[in-house]
Write a protein that holds these residues in place. Sequence first.
Motif, mmCIF file in Angstrom:
data_model
loop_
_atom_site.group_PDB
_atom_site.id
_atom_site.type_symbol
_atom_site.label_atom_id
_atom_site.label_comp_id
_atom_site.label_asym_id
_atom_site.label_seq_id
_atom_site.Cartn_x
_atom_site.Cartn_y
_atom_site.Cartn_z
ATOM 1 N N ILE A 98 19.493 65.578 48.793
ATOM 2 C CA ILE A 98 20.209 64.722 49.662
ATOM 3 C C ILE A 98 20.545 65.656 50.670
ATOM 4 O O ILE A 98 21.065 66.868 50.689
ATOM 5 N N HIS B 206 16.164 61.164 43.088
ATOM 6 C CA HIS B 206 15.703 61.829 44.377
ATOM 7 C C HIS B 206 15.799 63.446 44.047
ATOM 8 O O HIS B 206 16.628 63.861 43.123
ATOM 9 N N LEU C 271 23.779 63.618 44.373
ATOM 10 C CA LEU C 271 22.432 63.280 44.386
ATOM 11 C C LEU C 271 22.479 62.729 42.944
ATOM 12 O O LEU C 271 22.832 62.986 41.907
ATOM 13 N N LEU D 297 17.720 61.063 51.820
ATOM 14 C CA LEU D 297 17.386 61.540 50.545
ATOM 15 C C LEU D 297 15.964 61.923 50.460
ATOM 16 O O LEU D 297 14.945 61.308 51.310
ATOM 17 N N THR E 287 23.783 57.417 45.855
ATOM 18 C CA THR E 287 24.662 58.579 46.263
ATOM 19 C C THR E 287 26.206 58.491 45.849
ATOM 20 O O THR E 287 26.949 59.427 46.537
#
Length: 145
Positions: free
Chosen positions: A108, A105, A101, A28, A60
Amino acid sequence: MSQPNHRPRAFPISIKGVVVRAGKVLLLKNERDEWELPGGRIELDETPEECVAREITEETRWKVTTGPILDTWMYYIDQAEKHVFIVTYGCYPDGDSEPVLSHEHKEIGLFAEHDVPGLTMPDGYKHSIVTWFARLREDAPELVR
């Protein structure tokens, strides 16, 4: 006997997981534009193994089974001017869905082992990734193919 002006130092702890599937490691990109392993802070009512599995799923949507501890080290984050104690675990993927994702973050990615040395990420994460690939080649070669 402690000295009168001595204050013990405390550091945040971050539990991270190395997940490899089909020969690629899950990473990430954080707000510092560094690639990192999924994971995060442990909660009071959970074990480190439960923490890393929960964090990977939250970040995730991948479900994993937590394996062995790979490494521990102290990481200094320049931009935040703080130290963080990092613990990394090897993790086994449960399923074959695509990672999703989260809001935590910027990006990914799934990266082959040979791509990792060229990525902007802490050396400790790179070491954990190399360690997990080596163990998987011995114990679960189907994950690294």
